[in-house]
Enzyme design. Sequence first.
Site, PDB file in Angstrom:
ATOM      1  N   ARG A 156       0.828  -1.219   0.000  1.00 49.96           N
ATOM      2  CA  ARG A 156       0.000   0.000   0.000  1.00 49.96           C
ATOM      3  C   ARG A 156       0.858   1.263   0.000  1.00 49.96           C
ATOM      4  O   ARG A 156       0.570   2.221  -0.727  1.00 49.96           O
ATOM      5  CB  ARG A 156      -0.931  -0.010   1.219  1.00 49.96           C
ATOM      6  CG  ARG A 156      -2.004  -1.088   1.181  1.00 49.96           C
ATOM      7  CD  ARG A 156      -2.903  -0.998   2.392  1.00 49.96           C
ATOM      8  NE  ARG A 156      -2.130  -1.031   3.628  1.00 49.96           N
ATOM      9  CZ  ARG A 156      -1.765  -2.149   4.244  1.00 49.96           C
ATOM     10  NH1 ARG A 156      -2.096  -3.322   3.732  1.00 49.96           N
ATOM     11  NH2 ARG A 156      -1.068  -2.102   5.370  1.00 49.96           N
ATOM     12  N   ILE A 157       1.917   1.286   0.832  1.00 45.12           N
ATOM     13  CA  ILE A 157       2.766   2.476   0.877  1.00 45.12           C
ATOM     14  C   ILE A 157       3.555   2.602  -0.420  1.00 45.12           C
ATOM     15  O   ILE A 157       3.711   3.697  -0.966  1.00 45.12           O
ATOM     16  CB  ILE A 157       3.707   2.424   2.096  1.00 45.12           C
ATOM     17  CG1 ILE A 157       2.895   2.413   3.395  1.00 45.12           C
ATOM     18  CG2 ILE A 157       4.659   3.621   2.089  1.00 45.12           C
ATOM     19  CD1 ILE A 157       3.722   2.183   4.645  1.00 45.12           C
ATOM     20  N   ARG A 238      12.403  -0.728   7.289  1.00 44.95           N
ATOM     21  CA  ARG A 238      13.077  -1.303   8.449  1.00 44.95           C
ATOM     22  C   ARG A 238      14.587  -1.320   8.195  1.00 44.95           C
ATOM     23  O   ARG A 238      15.031  -1.704   7.106  1.00 44.95           O
ATOM     24  CB  ARG A 238      12.584  -2.730   8.735  1.00 44.95           C
ATOM     25  CG  ARG A 238      11.186  -2.817   9.324  1.00 44.95           C
ATOM     26  CD  ARG A 238      11.134  -2.275  10.743  1.00 44.95           C
ATOM     27  NE  ARG A 238       9.818  -2.427  11.351  1.00 44.95           N
ATOM     28  CZ  ARG A 238       8.845  -1.519  11.296  1.00 44.95           C
ATOM     29  NH1 ARG A 238       9.039  -0.397  10.627  1.00 44.95           N
ATOM     30  NH2 ARG A 238       7.686  -1.728  11.892  1.00 44.95           N
ATOM     31  N   ASP A 262      15.280   6.775   7.272  1.00 48.49           N
ATOM     32  CA  ASP A 262      14.430   7.021   8.438  1.00 48.49           C
ATOM     33  C   ASP A 262      14.535   5.879   9.436  1.00 48.49           C
ATOM     34  O   ASP A 262      13.971   5.957  10.522  1.00 48.49           O
ATOM     35  CB  ASP A 262      12.968   7.189   7.984  1.00 48.49           C
ATOM     36  CG  ASP A 262      12.056   7.656   9.105  1.00 48.49           C
ATOM     37  OD1 ASP A 262      12.477   8.534   9.886  1.00 48.49           O
ATOM     38  OD2 ASP A 262      10.918   7.152   9.207  1.00 48.49           O
ATOM     39  N   GLU A 267      18.239   1.148  16.746  1.00 51.55           N
ATOM     40  CA  GLU A 267      17.545   2.403  17.003  1.00 51.55           C
ATOM     41  C   GLU A 267      17.354   2.616  18.502  1.00 51.55           C
ATOM     42  O   GLU A 267      16.979   1.684  19.212  1.00 51.55           O
ATOM     43  CB  GLU A 267      16.188   2.415  16.296  1.00 51.55           C
ATOM     44  CG  GLU A 267      16.320   2.357  14.776  1.00 51.55           C
ATOM     45  CD  GLU A 267      14.989   2.435  14.043  1.00 51.55           C
ATOM     46  OE1 GLU A 267      13.932   2.547  14.721  1.00 51.55           O
ATOM     47  OE2 GLU A 267      14.999   2.379  12.813  1.00 51.55           O
ATOM     48  N   HIS A 286      13.278   7.933  12.602  1.00 53.19           N
ATOM     49  CA  HIS A 286      12.146   7.017  12.451  1.00 53.19           C
ATOM     50  C   HIS A 286      10.816   7.746  12.694  1.00 53.19           C
ATOM     51  O   HIS A 286      10.086   7.448  13.636  1.00 53.19           O
ATOM     52  CB  HIS A 286      12.287   5.824  13.402  1.00 53.19           C
ATOM     53  CG  HIS A 286      11.504   4.631  12.923  1.00 53.19           C
ATOM     54  ND1 HIS A 286      11.856   3.337  13.230  1.00 53.19           N
ATOM     55  CD2 HIS A 286      10.379   4.529  12.166  1.00 53.19           C
ATOM     56  CE1 HIS A 286      10.993   2.492  12.692  1.00 53.19           C
ATOM     57  NE2 HIS A 286      10.082   3.201  12.036  1.00 53.19           N
TER      58      HIS A 286
END
Length: 324
Positions: A156-157, A238, A262, A267, A286
């Site tokens: 979808r993205i 990711r 991002d 992280e 992120h």
Amino acid sequence: MKPKVLVLKQLPEEAKQLIREHCQMIEPQENLISRERLTALISDVDGILTNDVRIDSELLDEAKQLKIVSNQSVGYNNFDTAAMSARGVIGTHTPFVLDNTVADLVFALILAAARRVPELDSLVKQGKWGEPGNGGEAHFGLDVHHATIGIVGMGRIGEAVARRAALGFDMKVLYSNRTRKPDAEEAYGAQYRSLDQLLEQSDFIVLMAPITSETTRMIRSEHFERMKPTAVFVNASRGQLVDELALIEALKSKQIYAAALDVYDIEPIEAGNPLLSLPNVVTLPHIGSATSKTRYDMAMTAANNLVGGLLKDRPIYVVPELQS
């Protein structure tokens, strides 16, 4: 008696009200909750709302009454779906509500890296604009319009990125995916390519794949070697999808033009990570879905999933691996 639920995320008051109307809500005051404390809290809960707690066999053994875990995120790599399925525990997530927001950020990253926005912003603020050798061609970047974008992972993205690329920037859209996407091909002129073909032909490479055992470290040294020296690599999915050391080497050696990130392998990113000192890297903390409206919508969706999974009175977004 109302079902008991443990909420491990900060929620807007409207989401809390929705949960309290139907459930007995436990909301720990600690910002960081220890595993020992978590184990004590979950022994008699029916539901959990989170986005980062690892839901594995060890935790499930302590949560005998658990029926549902609602993730306030589109990703669910914190779910051991096999263990959850074996115990009949539902897992939900929040798709759709963040697609356009993340796609917006992808284009912010593309433009920032191509036109060297952070680098040149810093130069101006340091008073170096106009110094000898600091102008003209020294400030040149890359055009985005009419370039070729390669999208690895046409979910979808990915499709929202393709829409912006084709209709907003007149870009040629290539994509690599487990399955063909005829609708995207028709709507945006997207062309299917193997991963290697996409890497070789694209000016901008956008990684939007889900994290699985098969996709972990899917982009390695040999993949950066296939990219153009003018290529910009963008990752907003990711960090574990990429061999970060290989990316650093590709940037240092100018095997590729730039990267815009991002997400990272660890992280928050560690202070000594070479990515932070390279001028041809854009780094964000992120923030893919980090707008007030999108986070509100995600919280309401997660709350609705939690309540709906317990009451079975409304549609919910069950993760694909746990759908019956």
